[in-house]
Write a protein that holds these residues in place. Structure first.
Motif, PDB file in Angstrom:
ATOM      1  N   ASN A  81     -12.257  -0.238  37.068  1.00 35.10           N
ATOM      2  CA  ASN A  81     -12.695  -1.202  38.075  1.00 35.10           C
ATOM      3  C   ASN A  81     -13.815  -0.560  38.871  1.00 35.10           C
ATOM      4  O   ASN A  81     -13.673   0.566  39.326  1.00 35.10           O
ATOM      5  CB  ASN A  81     -11.560  -1.507  39.047  1.00 35.10           C
ATOM      6  CG  ASN A  81     -10.495  -2.338  38.409  1.00 35.10           C
ATOM      7  OD1 ASN A  81      -9.902  -1.937  37.422  1.00 35.10           O
ATOM      8  ND2 ASN A  81     -10.266  -3.500  38.945  1.00 35.10           N
ATOM      9  N   ILE A  82     -14.903  -1.283  38.998  1.00 36.26           N
ATOM     10  CA  ILE A  82     -16.040  -0.755  39.754  1.00 36.26           C
ATOM     11  C   ILE A  82     -16.287  -1.679  40.938  1.00 36.26           C
ATOM     12  O   ILE A  82     -16.412  -2.902  40.767  1.00 36.26           O
ATOM     13  CB  ILE A  82     -17.321  -0.717  38.881  1.00 36.26           C
ATOM     14  CG1 ILE A  82     -17.080   0.020  37.561  1.00 36.26           C
ATOM     15  CG2 ILE A  82     -18.490  -0.105  39.643  1.00 36.26           C
ATOM     16  CD1 ILE A  82     -16.982   1.505  37.648  1.00 36.26           C
ATOM     17  N   HIS A  83     -16.363  -1.089  42.118  1.00 34.47           N
ATOM     18  CA  HIS A  83     -16.680  -1.840  43.324  1.00 34.47           C
ATOM     19  C   HIS A  83     -18.202  -1.794  43.507  1.00 34.47           C
ATOM     20  O   HIS A  83     -18.774  -0.697  43.564  1.00 34.47           O
ATOM     21  CB  HIS A  83     -15.961  -1.187  44.511  1.00 34.47           C
ATOM     22  CG  HIS A  83     -16.118  -1.927  45.781  1.00 34.47           C
ATOM     23  ND1 HIS A  83     -15.480  -3.118  46.026  1.00 34.47           N
ATOM     24  CD2 HIS A  83     -16.860  -1.659  46.877  1.00 34.47           C
ATOM     25  CE1 HIS A  83     -15.816  -3.546  47.230  1.00 34.47           C
ATOM     26  NE2 HIS A  83     -16.656  -2.678  47.769  1.00 34.47           N
ATOM     27  N   LEU A  84     -18.812  -2.950  43.544  1.00 37.40           N
ATOM     28  CA  LEU A  84     -20.278  -3.015  43.659  1.00 37.40           C
ATOM     29  C   LEU A  84     -20.639  -3.537  45.046  1.00 37.40           C
ATOM     30  O   LEU A  84     -20.305  -4.672  45.394  1.00 37.40           O
ATOM     31  CB  LEU A  84     -20.843  -3.960  42.596  1.00 37.40           C
ATOM     32  CG  LEU A  84     -20.680  -3.518  41.138  1.00 37.40           C
ATOM     33  CD1 LEU A  84     -21.021  -4.664  40.202  1.00 37.40           C
ATOM     34  CD2 LEU A  84     -21.543  -2.306  40.845  1.00 37.40           C
ATOM     35  N   ASP A  85     -21.311  -2.726  45.835  1.00 36.00           N
ATOM     36  CA  ASP A  85     -21.649  -3.175  47.192  1.00 36.00           C
ATOM     37  C   ASP A  85     -22.978  -2.606  47.683  1.00 36.00           C
ATOM     38  O   ASP A  85     -23.241  -2.596  48.876  1.00 36.00           O
ATOM     39  CB  ASP A  85     -20.518  -2.825  48.174  1.00 36.00           C
ATOM     40  CG  ASP A  85     -20.281  -1.321  48.282  1.00 36.00           C
ATOM     41  OD1 ASP A  85     -20.930  -0.559  47.548  1.00 36.00           O
ATOM     42  OD2 ASP A  85     -19.446  -0.921  49.103  1.00 36.00           O
ATOM     43  N   LYS A  86     -23.809  -2.117  46.728  1.00 34.80           N
ATOM     44  CA  LYS A  86     -25.080  -1.516  47.153  1.00 34.80           C
ATOM     45  C   LYS A  86     -26.228  -2.063  46.317  1.00 34.80           C
ATOM     46  O   LYS A  86     -26.175  -1.994  45.081  1.00 34.80           O
ATOM     47  CB  LYS A  86     -25.040   0.003  46.986  1.00 34.80           C
ATOM     48  CG  LYS A  86     -24.049   0.679  47.903  1.00 34.80           C
ATOM     49  CD  LYS A  86     -24.087   2.186  47.709  1.00 34.80           C
ATOM     50  CE  LYS A  86     -22.971   2.842  48.497  1.00 34.80           C
ATOM     51  NZ  LYS A  86     -21.651   2.475  47.964  1.00 34.80           N
ATOM     52  N   PRO A  87     -27.288  -2.565  46.963  1.00 35.32           N
ATOM     53  CA  PRO A  87     -28.431  -3.105  46.202  1.00 35.32           C
ATOM     54  C   PRO A  87     -29.175  -2.036  45.398  1.00 35.32           C
ATOM     55  O   PRO A  87     -29.959  -2.364  44.514  1.00 35.32           O
ATOM     56  CB  PRO A  87     -29.356  -3.691  47.275  1.00 35.32           C
ATOM     57  CG  PRO A  87     -28.643  -3.596  48.559  1.00 35.32           C
ATOM     58  CD  PRO A  87     -27.445  -2.718  48.404  1.00 35.32           C
ATOM     59  N   MET A  88     -28.911  -0.758  45.695  1.00 34.18           N
ATOM     60  CA  MET A  88     -29.614   0.303  44.955  1.00 34.18           C
ATOM     61  C   MET A  88     -28.727   0.945  43.889  1.00 34.18           C
ATOM     62  O   MET A  88     -29.073   1.980  43.325  1.00 34.18           O
ATOM     63  CB  MET A  88     -30.208   1.355  45.915  1.00 34.18           C
ATOM     64  CG  MET A  88     -29.226   2.260  46.585  1.00 34.18           C
ATOM     65  SD  MET A  88     -28.048   1.387  47.563  1.00 34.18           S
ATOM     66  CE  MET A  88     -28.352   2.065  49.153  1.00 34.18           C
ATOM     67  N   THR A  89     -27.588   0.311  43.594  1.00 32.29           N
ATOM     68  CA  THR A  89     -26.690   0.841  42.562  1.00 32.29           C
ATOM     69  C   THR A  89     -26.349  -0.251  41.557  1.00 32.29           C
ATOM     70  O   THR A  89     -26.041  -1.379  41.941  1.00 32.29           O
ATOM     71  CB  THR A  89     -25.371   1.352  43.201  1.00 32.29           C
ATOM     72  OG1 THR A  89     -25.702   2.331  44.166  1.00 32.29           O
ATOM     73  CG2 THR A  89     -24.466   1.983  42.159  1.00 32.29           C
ATOM     74  N   GLY A  90     -26.423   0.096  40.287  1.00 37.59           N
ATOM     75  CA  GLY A  90     -26.061  -0.866  39.239  1.00 37.59           C
ATOM     76  C   GLY A  90     -25.061  -0.245  38.287  1.00 37.59           C
ATOM     77  O   GLY A  90     -24.897   0.980  38.243  1.00 37.59           O
ATOM     78  N   ILE A  91     -24.411  -1.089  37.523  1.00 42.84           N
ATOM     79  CA  ILE A  91     -23.533  -0.592  36.459  1.00 42.84           C
ATOM     80  C   ILE A  91     -24.062  -1.129  35.132  1.00 42.84           C
ATOM     81  O   ILE A  91     -24.287  -2.329  34.988  1.00 42.84           O
ATOM     82  CB  ILE A  91     -22.046  -0.977  36.703  1.00 42.84           C
ATOM     83  CG1 ILE A  91     -21.149  -0.531  35.551  1.00 42.84           C
ATOM     84  CG2 ILE A  91     -21.846  -2.470  36.945  1.00 42.84           C
ATOM     85  CD1 ILE A  91     -20.682   0.859  35.651  1.00 42.84           C
ATOM     86  N   TYR A  92     -24.312  -0.209  34.209  1.00 45.63           N
ATOM     87  CA  TYR A  92     -24.750  -0.586  32.857  1.00 45.63           C
ATOM     88  C   TYR A  92     -23.506  -0.813  31.998  1.00 45.63           C
ATOM     89  O   TYR A  92     -22.603   0.043  31.958  1.00 45.63           O
ATOM     90  CB  TYR A  92     -25.601   0.537  32.257  1.00 45.63           C
ATOM     91  CG  TYR A  92     -25.788   0.395  30.763  1.00 45.63           C
ATOM     92  CD1 TYR A  92     -26.582  -0.618  30.245  1.00 45.63           C
ATOM     93  CD2 TYR A  92     -25.137   1.251  29.872  1.00 45.63           C
ATOM     94  CE1 TYR A  92     -26.730  -0.774  28.864  1.00 45.63           C
ATOM     95  CE2 TYR A  92     -25.282   1.109  28.505  1.00 45.63           C
ATOM     96  CZ  TYR A  92     -26.079   0.090  28.012  1.00 45.63           C
ATOM     97  OH  TYR A  92     -26.212  -0.072  26.660  1.00 45.63           O
ATOM     98  N   ILE A  93     -23.451  -1.950  31.325  1.00 47.02           N
ATOM     99  CA  ILE A  93     -22.292  -2.289  30.481  1.00 47.02           C
ATOM    100  C   ILE A  93     -22.795  -2.569  29.069  1.00 47.02           C
ATOM    101  O   ILE A  93     -23.519  -3.537  28.843  1.00 47.02           O
ATOM    102  CB  ILE A  93     -21.553  -3.535  31.032  1.00 47.02           C
ATOM    103  CG1 ILE A  93     -21.222  -3.354  32.518  1.00 47.02           C
ATOM    104  CG2 ILE A  93     -20.295  -3.812  30.217  1.00 47.02           C
ATOM    105  CD1 ILE A  93     -20.584  -4.572  33.169  1.00 47.02           C
ATOM    106  N   PRO A  94     -22.448  -1.718  28.096  1.00 44.95           N
ATOM    107  CA  PRO A  94     -22.882  -1.967  26.717  1.00 44.95           C
ATOM    108  C   PRO A  94     -22.209  -3.211  26.131  1.00 44.95           C
ATOM    109  O   PRO A  94     -21.277  -3.755  26.725  1.00 44.95           O
ATOM    110  CB  PRO A  94     -22.428  -0.722  25.956  1.00 44.95           C
ATOM    111  CG  PRO A  94     -21.806   0.197  26.922  1.00 44.95           C
ATOM    112  CD  PRO A  94     -21.629  -0.510  28.226  1.00 44.95           C
ATOM    113  N   LYS A  95     -22.660  -3.609  24.961  1.00 43.49           N
ATOM    114  CA  LYS A  95     -22.061  -4.775  24.303  1.00 43.49           C
ATOM    115  C   LYS A  95     -20.610  -4.488  23.882  1.00 43.49           C
ATOM    116  O   LYS A  95     -20.199  -3.328  23.812  1.00 43.49           O
ATOM    117  CB  LYS A  95     -22.898  -5.189  23.098  1.00 43.49           C
ATOM    118  CG  LYS A  95     -22.986  -4.155  22.014  1.00 43.49           C
ATOM    119  CD  LYS A  95     -23.965  -4.603  20.956  1.00 43.49           C
ATOM    120  CE  LYS A  95     -24.089  -3.537  19.887  1.00 43.49           C
ATOM    121  NZ  LYS A  95     -25.026  -3.886  18.838  1.00 43.49           N
ATOM    122  N   MET A  96     -19.891  -5.534  23.590  1.00 46.72           N
ATOM    123  CA  MET A  96     -18.510  -5.478  23.086  1.00 46.72           C
ATOM    124  C   MET A  96     -17.520  -4.803  24.042  1.00 46.72           C
ATOM    125  O   MET A  96     -16.596  -4.105  23.607  1.00 46.72           O
ATOM    126  CB  MET A  96     -18.458  -4.814  21.700  1.00 46.72           C
ATOM    127  CG  MET A  96     -18.935  -5.718  20.582  1.00 46.72           C
ATOM    128  SD  MET A  96     -18.084  -7.322  20.508  1.00 46.72           S
ATOM    129  CE  MET A  96     -16.591  -6.900  19.628  1.00 46.72           C
TER     130      MET A  96
END
Ligand code: TYD
Length: 140
Positions: A81-96
């Motif tokens: 589980n990733i908490h996303l709350d910063k405009p300068m941070t992203g999470i890369y998610i590969p396919k499948m």
């Protein structure tokens, strides 16, 4: 390789001065693919659950540019589980990988970048079907 290593948190450079802040994202440099499509999710809340699918071809970068949200990523064996709350941070998610986005604050804007044009046929929306496909991919 752990699920979080496959997924990768991305930290973008933030430019800030007395006028406010700015993040710039360039194709293939800050994002590990060629961006073909962007979409954003907003007007959701803490009862909303979005996603609930895996993509056969699409890779994503998710950035919560306002407010916050969470993404649960599952590879059929493990989940994070990733908490996303910063405009300068992203999470890369590969396919499948199976993705669920939830726990949105009402001001949340979740920006999604991907390497494909929209094709509903490349979505797997049934979890049992997802497990079947990843097992058969492992055998190839
Ligand atoms: P959906 O896949 O249910 O969104 P989510 O992944 O956030 O749960 O898509 C909602 C609607 O928007 C559906 O009718 C398809 C449409 N859509 C597009 O036309 N293009 C897109 O790039 C996306 C992501 C969705």
């Amino acid at each position: 390789m752990t699920l979080l290593n496959k997924c990768k948190l991305l930290d973008f450079k933030e430019y800030g001065d007395e006028r406010g802040k700015l993040v710039a994202i360039e194709n293939n440099k800050d994002i590990p693919f060629d961006i073909k499509r962007i979409f954003y999710i907003y007007n959701a809340d803490d009862k909303t659950v979005r996603g609930c699918h895996a993509n056969r071809n699409s890779e994503f970068v998710l950035i919560n540019v306002s407010g916050s949200s969470e993404v649960k990523i599952n590879d059929g064996s493990h989940s994070i589980n990733i908490h996303l709350d910063k405009p300068m941070t992203g999470i890369y998610i590969p396919k499948m990988l199976w993705k669920e986005m939830y726990n949105f604050t009402t001001d949340a804007v979740l920006l999604c970048l991907t390497n494909t044009y929209y094709d509903s046929e490349e979505y797997i929306r049934d979890y049992e079907q997802y497990l079947t496909e990843i097992k058969s991919n492992e055998q190839i």
